[in-house]
Design a protein around this motif. Structure first.
Motif, PDB file in Angstrom:
ATOM      1  N   UNK A  58       0.800  -1.205   0.000  1.00  0.00           N
ATOM      2  CA  UNK A  58       0.000   0.000   0.000  1.00  0.00           C
ATOM      3  C   UNK A  58       0.842   1.269   0.000  1.00  0.00           C
ATOM      4  N   UNK A  59       1.984   1.226   0.591  1.00  0.00           N
ATOM      5  CA  UNK A  59       2.863   2.388   0.598  1.00  0.00           C
ATOM      6  C   UNK A  59       4.284   1.890   0.382  1.00  0.00           C
ATOM      7  N   UNK A  60       5.179   2.786  -0.026  1.00  0.00           N
ATOM      8  CA  UNK A  60       6.550   2.340  -0.269  1.00  0.00           C
ATOM      9  C   UNK A  60       7.173   1.734   0.987  1.00  0.00           C
ATOM     10  N   UNK A  61       7.969   0.713   0.787  1.00  0.00           N
ATOM     11  CA  UNK A  61       8.673   0.089   1.904  1.00  0.00           C
ATOM     12  C   UNK A  61       9.762   1.044   2.369  1.00  0.00           C
ATOM     13  N   UNK A  62       9.799   1.288   3.664  1.00  0.00           N
ATOM     14  CA  UNK A  62      10.785   2.206   4.212  1.00  0.00           C
ATOM     15  C   UNK A  62      11.870   1.497   5.006  1.00  0.00           C
ATOM     16  N   UNK A  63      11.595   0.253   5.389  1.00  0.00           N
ATOM     17  CA  UNK A  63      12.489  -0.416   6.319  1.00  0.00           C
ATOM     18  C   UNK A  63      12.790  -1.838   5.860  1.00  0.00           C
ATOM     19  N   UNK A  64      13.906  -2.362   6.346  1.00  0.00           N
ATOM     20  CA  UNK A  64      14.328  -3.711   6.001  1.00  0.00           C
ATOM     21  C   UNK A  64      14.938  -4.347   7.240  1.00  0.00           C
ATOM     22  N   UNK A  65      14.545  -5.594   7.528  1.00  0.00           N
ATOM     23  CA  UNK A  65      15.160  -6.361   8.625  1.00  0.00           C
ATOM     24  C   UNK A  65      16.027  -7.420   7.968  1.00  0.00           C
ATOM     25  N   UNK A  66      17.268  -7.514   8.420  1.00  0.00           N
ATOM     26  CA  UNK A  66      18.215  -8.476   7.859  1.00  0.00           C
ATOM     27  C   UNK A  66      18.660  -9.447   8.936  1.00  0.00           C
ATOM     28  N   UNK A  67      18.767 -10.717   8.550  1.00  0.00           N
ATOM     29  CA  UNK A  67      19.350 -11.722   9.432  1.00  0.00           C
ATOM     30  C   UNK A  67      20.157 -12.684   8.576  1.00  0.00           C
ATOM     31  N   UNK A  68      21.315 -13.049   9.064  1.00  0.00           N
ATOM     32  CA  UNK A  68      22.153 -14.029   8.364  1.00  0.00           C
ATOM     33  C   UNK A  68      22.575 -15.111   9.346  1.00  0.00           C
ATOM     34  N   UNK A  69      22.862 -16.265   8.805  1.00  0.00           N
ATOM     35  CA  UNK A  69      23.459 -17.352   9.574  1.00  0.00           C
ATOM     36  C   UNK A  69      24.824 -17.610   8.962  1.00  0.00           C
ATOM     37  N   UNK A  70      25.821 -17.809   9.812  1.00  0.00           N
ATOM     38  CA  UNK A  70      27.208 -17.840   9.355  1.00  0.00           C
ATOM     39  C   UNK A  70      28.016 -18.920  10.068  1.00  0.00           C
ATOM     40  N   UNK A  71      29.275 -19.016   9.650  1.00  0.00           N
ATOM     41  CA  UNK A  71      30.231 -19.909  10.313  1.00  0.00           C
ATOM     42  C   UNK A  71      31.322 -19.116  11.028  1.00  0.00           C
ATOM     43  N   UNK A  72      30.963 -17.917  11.487  1.00  0.00           N
ATOM     44  CA  UNK A  72      31.886 -17.057  12.222  1.00  0.00           C
ATOM     45  C   UNK A  72      31.189 -15.775  12.591  1.00  0.00           C
TER      46      UNK A  72
ATOM     47  N   UNK B  79      16.218 -11.000   3.989  1.00  0.00           N
ATOM     48  CA  UNK B  79      15.975  -9.564   4.065  1.00  0.00           C
ATOM     49  C   UNK B  79      14.465  -9.368   3.936  1.00  0.00           C
ATOM     50  N   UNK B  80      13.843  -8.928   5.015  1.00  0.00           N
ATOM     51  CA  UNK B  80      12.387  -8.797   5.059  1.00  0.00           C
ATOM     52  C   UNK B  80      12.001  -7.322   5.049  1.00  0.00           C
ATOM     53  N   UNK B  81      11.380  -6.860   3.963  1.00  0.00           N
ATOM     54  CA  UNK B  81      10.916  -5.470   3.918  1.00  0.00           C
ATOM     55  C   UNK B  81       9.700  -5.289   4.816  1.00  0.00           C
ATOM     56  N   UNK B  82       9.595  -4.122   5.429  1.00  0.00           N
ATOM     57  CA  UNK B  82       8.411  -3.815   6.209  1.00  0.00           C
ATOM     58  C   UNK B  82       8.157  -2.317   6.214  1.00  0.00           C
TER      59      UNK B  82
END
Length: 190
Positions: A2-16, A28-31
Motif C-alpha cells: 500500500x505504501x513504499x517500503x521504508x524499512x528492512x530487517x536483515x538476518x544471516x546465519x554464518x560460520x563465524x 531480508x524482510x521489507x516492512x
C-alpha cells in the motif's frame, strides 16, 4: 504494497562472527508502518548458500567455535542452515539488487554483525553496498534502551513452525519485537 517500503530487517546465519566468515543463509524482510506502530511485512528475500562453494584462499573462513555452536543447535536449525545449494557471489548480487530496488531508509538487524558481514561480502565481490551508510539500525540497542522491562515479541517464539536460526523466522520475530516495543513506548518508526 500500500505504501513504499521504508524499512528492512536483515538476518544471516554464518560460520563465524566477523567479516570473511562463510555466510550460510541470508534473509531480508521489507516492512513498513503505514498506520503508525502497526507494521506491515512484505515478501522476504531468502537464499541459502552451499558452504562448500566458497573459493579456497579467498579470505573466507570457518570459526571452530561457531562450528561447535552449530553442532549444539536443533536438527531443524542445522538442516535449514546447511542445506544451501547456491553460490555465494550470485546470492550477494541478487541480494544487492533486491535491496537497491527497495531503497530502504533503514536497515535493521539484531546487532551490527549482520550488516557489517554483508558489507564485507559485497566488497569482496566488487558490489556496491546497497544501503546508505546511515541506514543501519541496531534492534538490540533499541530493545536494551527502551524495552529492558518488556518481553517484546516473545509470543512469536511459541507460534507453530518457528525455527530459531532460520533467518526468515528470526526476521519475523525481530519485526514483532520492534512492533511491540513501539506499541508500548509510543515511539514512532520513521
Amino acid at each position: 504494497m500500500n505504501e513504499p517500503v521504508k524499512h528492512l530487517m536483515i538476518d544471516i546465519e554464518t560460520l563465524g562472527t566477523s567479516g570473511g566468515a562463510k555466510i550460510l543463509s541470508v534473509a531480508a524482510t521489507p516492512f513498513s508502518n503505514p498506520w503508525g506502530v502497526t507494521i506491515e511485512k512484505h515478501e522476504p528475500f531468502y537464499e541459502k548458500i552451499n558452504s562448500k562453494s566458497y573459493a579456497l584462499n579467498e579470505g573466507w573462513y570457518e570459526d571452530e567455535g561457531t562450528v561447535e555452536w552449530w553442532a549444539g543447535q536443533s536438527e531443524d536449525a542445522r538442516s535449514e542452515a546447511f542445506s544451501g545449494t547456491r553460490e555465494p557471489e550470485s546470492v550477494m548480487v541478487e541480494l544487492a539488487a533486491f535491496i537497491t530496488e527497495l531503497n530502504p531508509a533503514t536497515v535493521w538487524a539484531k546487532g551490527f554483525m549482520d550488516t557489517t558481514m554483508l558489507e564485507w561480502a559485497f566488497k569482496k565481490y566488487g558490489i556496491k553496498t546497497p544501503w546508505h551508510y546511515r541506514a543501519p539500525r541496531c534492534l538490540r540497542t533499541v530493545l536494551k534502551t527502551f524495552g529492558s522491562e518488556l518481553d517484546c515479541g516473545s509470543h512469536y517464539l511459541n507460534e507453530a513452525g518457528h525455527v530459531p536460526h532460520n533467518p526468515v523466522h528470526d526476521n519475523d520475530y525481530q519485526i514483532a519485537q520492534l512492533e511491540e516495543l513501539f506499541t508500548y513506548t509510543r515511539l514512532v518508526l520513521e
